[in-house]
Structures are given as structure tokens and as C-alpha cells.
Design an enzyme around this catalytic site. Sequence first.
Site, PDB file in Angstrom:
ATOM      1  N   SER A  89       0.798  -1.232   0.000  1.00  0.00           N
ATOM      2  CA  SER A  89       0.000   0.000   0.000  1.00  0.00           C
ATOM      3  C   SER A  89       0.827   1.277   0.000  1.00  0.00           C
ATOM      4  O   SER A  89       0.256   2.368  -0.081  1.00  0.00           O
ATOM      5  CB  SER A  89      -0.958   0.010   1.189  1.00  0.00           C
ATOM      6  N   LYS A 113       0.093   3.743  -2.706  1.00  0.00           N
ATOM      7  CA  LYS A 113      -0.881   4.826  -2.588  1.00  0.00           C
ATOM      8  C   LYS A 113      -0.214   6.186  -2.405  1.00  0.00           C
ATOM      9  O   LYS A 113      -0.852   7.225  -2.641  1.00  0.00           O
ATOM     10  CB  LYS A 113      -1.853   4.547  -1.447  1.00  0.00           C
ATOM     11  N   LYS A 135       2.707   6.663   5.610  1.00  0.00           N
ATOM     12  CA  LYS A 135       1.869   5.558   5.139  1.00  0.00           C
ATOM     13  C   LYS A 135       2.437   4.209   5.546  1.00  0.00           C
ATOM     14  O   LYS A 135       3.655   4.015   5.553  1.00  0.00           O
ATOM     15  CB  LYS A 135       1.779   5.626   3.607  1.00  0.00           C
ATOM     16  N   SER A 154      -6.407   3.163   4.177  1.00  0.00           N
ATOM     17  CA  SER A 154      -5.694   2.558   3.056  1.00  0.00           C
ATOM     18  C   SER A 154      -6.661   1.764   2.182  1.00  0.00           C
ATOM     19  O   SER A 154      -6.391   0.632   1.785  1.00  0.00           O
ATOM     20  CB  SER A 154      -4.558   1.659   3.555  1.00  0.00           C
TER      21      SER A 154
END
Length: 382
Positions: A78, A81, A241, A138
Amino acid sequence: MRHATTAENNKLPKLKRKKTPSLRKWVGLLAGLAVGTTATYGKAHAQYAGQLSSIVVDARTGAVLSQDDPDLRRYPASLTKLMTLYMTFNALRAGAISLDQAVPVSIHASTMEPSKLGLVPGSHLTVEQAILALVTKSANDAACALGELIGGGSEPQFAAMMTQQAHYLGMSNTTFRNASGLPDPDQMTTARDLSTLGRRLISDFPEYYHYFSTPYFSFHRRIIPNHNPMLKVYAGADGMKTGYTQEAGRNLVTSAIRDNVRLVGVVMGASSNTQRSLVMANQLDRGFDAEGVAPVARPLMLARAQIGTRTARNHHALIMAASAHRRVVEVASAPAARRGRHVLAMPVSGGHHVRLIGAKVRPATATSSRSATKHRTAHNHT
């Protein structure tokens, strides 16, 4: 800290801000640059089970303060992202989209695997809601829908645009295949490339960086909390993140600022969320030391009961602690709070590990320490 101008930062052809370009025109411009990108790399290299990649850099200068195998090509999970958000901020800056613009949810977006918002085909969410869904939960369905919006209805085209933008930023070892980070054997990056992306998100889009520190947001009467533990456990951390898939391991990009010194750290391939957070905290501490920033004590870092997990049913909670000298870091276990009781959370001090059992404190054994590190969260693809 001086922020570079837009002209200095953006290597893509300059978009005039006086004219608001249509999304179709903007997509066409970037898609034209991305022709051929999908064939840039061959099959993904094997991953490096049990081997960490990490790097810490000065966000302003890019100076590398510490590194450990930062150029191994790995699955981003992720952390993908972050580039989806970079592309979104870029489109917002160009005027191609707006924060309150409706993002349509396709059947394809709705079928993304968790973590997700549970978006229904034919429904809509705003660009800002999609941004918040990416930085907190997420959400893979929101990432896909946002990618389709910016990519002219095509997630593969958006991924090609992402890859081309990454190469313009100097991320030469990065290839994207989707907007979410769900497994794809050709979707690869490195810790060094992600540190570059982290720096550019901060310097290129200071007006949007605040989204990364969002503690939670409300969506359809649900309160959705931020999954990033570093925002709570590390002094000065204000983004960015987390990422996890079984193939990638636990990944993390964190930015923290102390005494006007901002660092960006990357950890990839951790075997547990606990290891991921502790390695990041220690790496950032060393980075601030190298920059001459006075150390900050890290007593109690985290105490959280995992509701609904096997760990919670056994009345355990994770407590992450460290000494003021940062030499001792321990994950201790304790019963979860019951009615009329609270979980006791004691900092580690004087170089002694402690295990907390109700109101009684006794020294931790090597066995209990090893057992605690086997904890796994129930969330996937975050």
C-alpha cells in the site's frame, strides 16, 4: 525550510494555471508521456524473506543519514498509494480535478480486496473523501476509483502515468501496475525510491501534506481511524503511510520533524507490525542524532487492545516501550481493560524490561519477550 517552486519541482511539461484544463486534456498529456511504460521491466525479482531494507534521509537536502540494503527491488504494497496521492495532488494543483468533485465507483473498483470502504458500483465519493480513505484506512476500492478518475477511466493507464511520473522524480527502479498496491508481480520499487517520493510529496505539495496526519474521518456515519501507528508513538511524526501484503511483508514510510529538521524514513519487509515500528523509531532516532538534534525520550509508545482478535480474547494488549537512552525496546503483554479496570502501562526505565500483569509488575523473561513479538494484526493490505 525553503520549499522549491513548482517550476523547479515539476519536470512534466508546465501546466498553465490561468487556464483550467479539462481532466481529459490533462490525462491525455500525461498518458502520452507514459506510452511504452508498461513494458519497461520484466518479471519481478524474488522477494527477500526476512531481510529488511531501510533508509533515512534529510527531507530538505536528500542527504542519506542511514541505510540498509535500500536498493533491493521489492513489492511496495500500500505504499503504492503514496504515488496515487502524488498524482492526485498534481491533478488538483493543475486544476484538472477539485476536492469536492464526485469520483464514480466502477464495478472494477468495488471488487478490490480489503482493506476497503465497501463502495457500491454506481455510487460516488468526493476526491477529498478518497484522499482521506487512502491516508487513514488505506482503502483499495477508493484508490482504484481515484486512479480511474485521473486515468481517464482506466486503472492500467493511470498506473502507466504513475510509473512515468515516478521516473521523472528520479525513482528509476520503480514500476507501478495499479493504484492500490494489491499484489502484482511487476509492481516494484525500492526503499531509496520511496524516500524520494516521500520528500517530493512534502516539498511539492505543502498545501496537501496535512492530510497525512489525519487521525480519523467520518464516512457514511462511520468513524474511520488512521492505521499509521507512528503518528501516536513517535514524537514529531506527522505522516506518511503503512503497507502490508503477505508477499511484501510490513512496509512503512514515516516523516518526522524536530527542531526544524525533517527526516523521511522507509522500512520494507518487516516480519511484524511491532518490528516495523521499532526499526523505524530507532532509525529516525539515529538520523536526528546525526543531524545534531537533541534526543527525545521514548517512554511508553503504544498500548492497544486488539478488539476482536485472538490476542484480545486471551486478554492481551501490546505495549511498546523504550528507555530514555533508547537502548532498550520491549514489547510487553498485559490483560486488556475490563469493566472498572484499566490496563497498566509502565515505561521501561533504567535498562530493565518489564512485563505487566494487572497491577503486579515483574521482570520479563526472554520467553515472554519472544512470545510477544509473534503478535500479528488481523488487517491485510494496509
